[in-house]
Scaffold this motif. Structure first.
Motif, PDB file in Angstrom:
ATOM      1  N   MET A   1       0.883  -1.036  -0.106  1.00  0.00           N
ATOM      2  CA  MET A   1      -0.234   0.085   0.227  1.00  0.00           C
ATOM      3  C   MET A   1       0.850   1.250   0.200  1.00  0.00           C
ATOM      4  O   MET A   1       1.631   1.194   0.850  1.00  0.00           O
ATOM      5  CB  MET A   1      -0.800   0.067   1.390  1.00  0.00           C
ATOM      6  N   THR A   2       0.604   2.094  -0.886  1.00  0.00           N
ATOM      7  CA  THR A   2       1.399   3.519  -0.879  1.00  0.00           C
ATOM      8  C   THR A   2       0.942   4.104   0.438  1.00  0.00           C
ATOM      9  O   THR A   2      -0.164   4.336   0.945  1.00  0.00           O
ATOM     10  CB  THR A   2       1.071   4.144  -2.081  1.00  0.00           C
ATOM     11  N   ARG A   3       1.763   5.189   0.670  1.00  0.00           N
ATOM     12  CA  ARG A   3       1.664   6.003   1.792  1.00  0.00           C
ATOM     13  C   ARG A   3       0.741   7.347   1.281  1.00  0.00           C
ATOM     14  O   ARG A   3       1.039   7.716   0.255  1.00  0.00           O
ATOM     15  CB  ARG A   3       2.938   6.532   2.370  1.00  0.00           C
ATOM     16  N   GLN A   4       0.083   7.919   2.286  1.00  0.00           N
ATOM     17  CA  GLN A   4      -0.567   8.908   1.829  1.00  0.00           C
ATOM     18  C   GLN A   4       0.479  10.254   1.502  1.00  0.00           C
ATOM     19  O   GLN A   4       0.044  11.102   0.870  1.00  0.00           O
ATOM     20  CB  GLN A   4      -1.656   9.363   3.017  1.00  0.00           C
ATOM     21  N   GLY A   5       1.543   9.835   2.104  1.00  0.00           N
ATOM     22  CA  GLY A   5       2.680  11.158   1.654  1.00  0.00           C
ATOM     23  C   GLY A   5       2.842  11.126   0.344  1.00  0.00           C
ATOM     24  O   GLY A   5       3.116  12.281  -0.043  1.00  0.00           O
ATOM     25  N   PHE A  65       7.066  13.529  15.785  1.00  0.00           N
ATOM     26  CA  PHE A  65       5.783  13.528  15.175  1.00  0.00           C
ATOM     27  C   PHE A  65       4.679  12.750  15.858  1.00  0.00           C
ATOM     28  O   PHE A  65       3.485  12.838  15.545  1.00  0.00           O
ATOM     29  CB  PHE A  65       6.209  12.546  13.661  1.00  0.00           C
ATOM     30  N   GLU A  66       5.137  12.189  16.999  1.00  0.00           N
ATOM     31  CA  GLU A  66       4.140  11.352  17.768  1.00  0.00           C
ATOM     32  C   GLU A  66       3.549  12.500  18.892  1.00  0.00           C
ATOM     33  O   GLU A  66       2.640  12.176  19.703  1.00  0.00           O
ATOM     34  CB  GLU A  66       4.633  10.223  18.351  1.00  0.00           C
ATOM     35  N   SER A  67       4.152  13.742  18.877  1.00  0.00           N
ATOM     36  CA  SER A  67       3.745  14.677  19.792  1.00  0.00           C
ATOM     37  C   SER A  67       2.610  15.508  19.530  1.00  0.00           C
ATOM     38  O   SER A  67       1.878  16.309  20.112  1.00  0.00           O
ATOM     39  CB  SER A  67       4.811  15.639  20.205  1.00  0.00           C
ATOM     40  N   CYS A  68       1.811  15.383  18.127  1.00  0.00           N
ATOM     41  CA  CYS A  68       0.804  15.960  17.584  1.00  0.00           C
ATOM     42  C   CYS A  68      -0.496  15.350  18.051  1.00  0.00           C
ATOM     43  O   CYS A  68      -0.502  14.350  18.063  1.00  0.00           O
ATOM     44  CB  CYS A  68       0.983  15.875  16.123  1.00  0.00           C
ATOM     45  N   PHE A  69      -1.295  16.282  18.771  1.00  0.00           N
ATOM     46  CA  PHE A  69      -2.515  15.726  19.140  1.00  0.00           C
ATOM     47  C   PHE A  69      -3.532  15.232  18.081  1.00  0.00           C
ATOM     48  O   PHE A  69      -4.784  14.790  18.469  1.00  0.00           O
ATOM     49  CB  PHE A  69      -3.212  16.833  20.025  1.00  0.00           C
ATOM     50  N   LEU A  70      -3.221  15.770  16.709  1.00  0.00           N
ATOM     51  CA  LEU A  70      -4.169  15.299  15.737  1.00  0.00           C
ATOM     52  C   LEU A  70      -5.636  16.191  15.854  1.00  0.00           C
ATOM     53  O   LEU A  70      -6.815  15.679  15.433  1.00  0.00           O
ATOM     54  CB  LEU A  70      -4.386  14.129  15.339  1.00  0.00           C
ATOM     55  N   ASP A  94       4.987   5.344   8.166  1.00  0.00           N
ATOM     56  CA  ASP A  94       6.244   5.122   7.859  1.00  0.00           C
ATOM     57  C   ASP A  94       7.128   4.847   9.101  1.00  0.00           C
ATOM     58  O   ASP A  94       8.104   3.913   9.086  1.00  0.00           O
ATOM     59  CB  ASP A  94       7.028   6.544   7.212  1.00  0.00           C
ATOM     60  N   LEU A  95       6.929   5.375  10.153  1.00  0.00           N
ATOM     61  CA  LEU A  95       7.639   5.300  11.486  1.00  0.00           C
ATOM     62  C   LEU A  95       7.172   3.909  11.971  1.00  0.00           C
ATOM     63  O   LEU A  95       8.212   3.151  12.423  1.00  0.00           O
ATOM     64  CB  LEU A  95       7.371   6.217  12.244  1.00  0.00           C
ATOM     65  N   ALA A  96       6.217   3.412  11.814  1.00  0.00           N
ATOM     66  CA  ALA A  96       5.544   2.366  12.357  1.00  0.00           C
ATOM     67  C   ALA A  96       6.476   1.131  11.382  1.00  0.00           C
ATOM     68  O   ALA A  96       6.851   0.092  12.112  1.00  0.00           O
ATOM     69  CB  ALA A  96       4.296   2.136  12.134  1.00  0.00           C
ATOM     70  N   TYR A 225      -5.378   4.162  13.114  1.00  0.00           N
ATOM     71  CA  TYR A 225      -5.104   5.077  12.130  1.00  0.00           C
ATOM     72  C   TYR A 225      -4.221   6.316  12.503  1.00  0.00           C
ATOM     73  O   TYR A 225      -3.274   6.460  11.980  1.00  0.00           O
ATOM     74  CB  TYR A 225      -6.266   5.656  11.506  1.00  0.00           C
ATOM     75  N   PHE A 226      -4.413   6.516  13.780  1.00  0.00           N
ATOM     76  CA  PHE A 226      -3.683   7.546  14.387  1.00  0.00           C
ATOM     77  C   PHE A 226      -2.442   7.160  14.774  1.00  0.00           C
ATOM     78  O   PHE A 226      -1.482   8.170  15.040  1.00  0.00           O
ATOM     79  CB  PHE A 226      -4.673   8.319  15.478  1.00  0.00           C
ATOM     80  N   THR A 227      -2.301   5.822  15.033  1.00  0.00           N
ATOM     81  CA  THR A 227      -0.958   5.376  15.490  1.00  0.00           C
ATOM     82  C   THR A 227      -0.073   5.097  14.444  1.00  0.00           C
ATOM     83  O   THR A 227       1.099   4.607  14.522  1.00  0.00           O
ATOM     84  CB  THR A 227      -1.252   4.362  16.474  1.00  0.00           C
ATOM     85  N   GLY A 228      -0.643   4.748  13.337  1.00  0.00           N
ATOM     86  CA  GLY A 228       0.173   4.276  12.209  1.00  0.00           C
ATOM     87  C   GLY A 228       0.171   2.979  11.751  1.00  0.00           C
ATOM     88  O   GLY A 228       1.008   2.313  10.912  1.00  0.00           O
ATOM     89  N   ASP A 229      -0.672   2.228  12.476  1.00  0.00           N
ATOM     90  CA  ASP A 229      -0.931   0.512  12.042  1.00  0.00           C
ATOM     91  C   ASP A 229      -1.849   0.333  10.899  1.00  0.00           C
ATOM     92  O   ASP A 229      -3.104   0.327  11.165  1.00  0.00           O
ATOM     93  CB  ASP A 229      -1.251  -0.082  13.405  1.00  0.00           C
TER      94      ASP A 229
END
Length: 426
Positions: A1-5, A65-70, A94-96, A225-229
């Motif tokens: 799966m391609t990344r939304q990036g 990047f994990e510090s953002c509350f989204l 990507d980080l996951a 989704y918010f965690t990157g899984d």
């Protein structure tokens, strides 16, 4: 799966940022950690540098990047409508991929994929909770039916219901009407805040609207989704879409008393499946029948006039706008319109300020940020003089309850659906 990036090009987003700074005052993380790096334009600059090969995704970048509350406050005020939240969600994937996901998150996301296993564990959790923890009862006379909170190491956590919402009702509930809706309940509403679903069924009974409770519904996938899984998101989203397609033509709507779940299914499924056009199209076909509960009840039923015929309560209520309701779906007038028929609403100074929940990582590895963001929200709520704070989001409920607990406030949290059901009984 391609990344939304690749869809939301990191460099293009970074280059488009005009550095006006309008995002800074409203940024949840910047308000508790005043560093340019942890600000929307800081995140965007780093993402641009990453895509250009000038920044390595090391553990320091992971921490940033994990510090953002989204919370999407930045996208709400950005003059160029830059998708800051979306590109951060994708770099987390990507980080996951690079660093993996913490074992306890893997366990949690596994459970989100497997409803039967989660049911068993939550039943065991209920037994352990009643035996192993000290239960502190909320003594306010106005909340006799509320599940009791667990106090553990000074932190207020939601208790587990004796039976989940999905396992407490038959699949079909006939209220003798000519209309029929389905209920998507959400995980916290299913296992912890079970009064929400019960209240929704009671409201639909008064309205004589038949209820279909889809027993095979899975978690919407928002925590993953918010965690990157993305593997868990892909699995759950496809299972839910396939399941919804089987009954979508037989119901008037799928109503959801949770802002995050509603936003995930109605909006984020479209974003997630950007590189899978077949699934994106299938997700989009469901959109017209996905509603937040108060949105549908206010717009599609006579509930407001029915409530107006009931007596008014002495309770003073203040309303908190969940990020996934007002900013993502534009839902804020509807719950107020319903609740105000029977309760006095006193607005806090800024109901749109994020409560500080922030997702799984924020609630576990970065809880000090969540606490810092929660303190001003609790003070804001307390200052209204209201006895009850309400919001159509159980994640906000969990966070705000703890913030109020830490502030030693007596304000009680109720979902607007619960308040409405109580008003109908008056």
């Amino acid at each position: 799966m391609t990344r939304q990036g690749e869809l939301f090009n990191f460099s293009a987003t970074s280059d488009a940022c005009i550095k006006c700074g309008k995002c800074i005052p409203v940024c949840t993380i910047h308000n508790v950690n005043a560093d340019e790096v942890t600000s929307p334009r800081g995140f965007i600059d780093l993402l641009g540098a990453y895509q250009k090969g000038d920044l390595e995704l090391d553990k320091n970048a992971k921490d940033i990047f994990e510090s953002c509350f989204l919370c999407t406050n930045c996208t709400d005020v950005c003059p160029k409508a830059l998708p800051t939240d979306m590109v951060i969600e994708q770099v987390r994937a990507d980080l996951a991929d690079k660093y993996g996901i913490a074992w306890f998150k893997k366990v949690f996301f596994y459970l989100l994929r497997h409803r039967t296993t989660m049911d068993i564990l939550f039943k065991l959790g209920y037994v352990f909770q009643t035996c192993g923890f000290k239960i502190k009862e909320q003594t306010q006379s106005m909340t006799p039916r509320f599940s009791l909170p667990i106090i553990k190491k000074g932190r207020l956590l939601p208790s587990i219901g004796q039976a989940s919402f999905l396992n407490s009702y038959p699949e079909e509930i006939n209220h003798g009407g000519k209309r029929r809706v389905a209920i998507f309940i959400g995980c916290l509403g299913n296992y912890n805040y079970t009064q929400i679903g019960k209240s929704l069924v009671e409201i639909l009974e008064v309205l004589r609207i038949d209820v279909f409770i889809p027993k095979k519904q899975l978690c919407c996938g928002a925590p993953a989704y918010f965690t990157g899984d993305f593997a868990t998101v892909d699995h759950n989203a496809k299972k839910n879409i396939e399941y919804f397609e089987k009954f979508i033509d037989e119901v008037e709507a799928i109503i959801i008393p949770e802002a995050t779940c509603s936003a995930m299914i109605k909006i984020d499924y479209d974003h997630f499946f950007h590189d899978q056009p077949e699934w994106q199209a299938r997700a989009n076909k469901l959109k017209d029948k996905i509603f937040m509960a108060t949105e549908w009840l206010e717009q599609k039923t006579e509930l407001k006039s029915l409530l107006a015929s009931k007596g008014r309560s002495d309770l003073v209520v203040t309303y908190h706008d969940p990020c996934h309701a007002r900013k993502m779906q534009g839902i804020y007038k509807e719950p107020r319109a319903l609740v105000s028929q029977n309760y006095t609403i006193t607005e806090m100074s800024d109901p749109n300020v994020c409560c500080g929940f922030g997702g799984v990582t924020m609630q576990t590895e970065k809880f000090h940020y969540a606490q810092a963001a929660g303190k001003p929200k609790a003070a804001m709520i307390d200052k209204t003089g209201a006895q009850v704070v309400t919001a159509e989001c159980s994640a906000c409920r969990m966070q705000i309850n703890n913030s109020l607990h830490e502030a030693q406030s007596g304000v009680v949290f109720k979902n607007p659906i619960e308040l409405i059901a109580e008003a109908l009984k008056s």
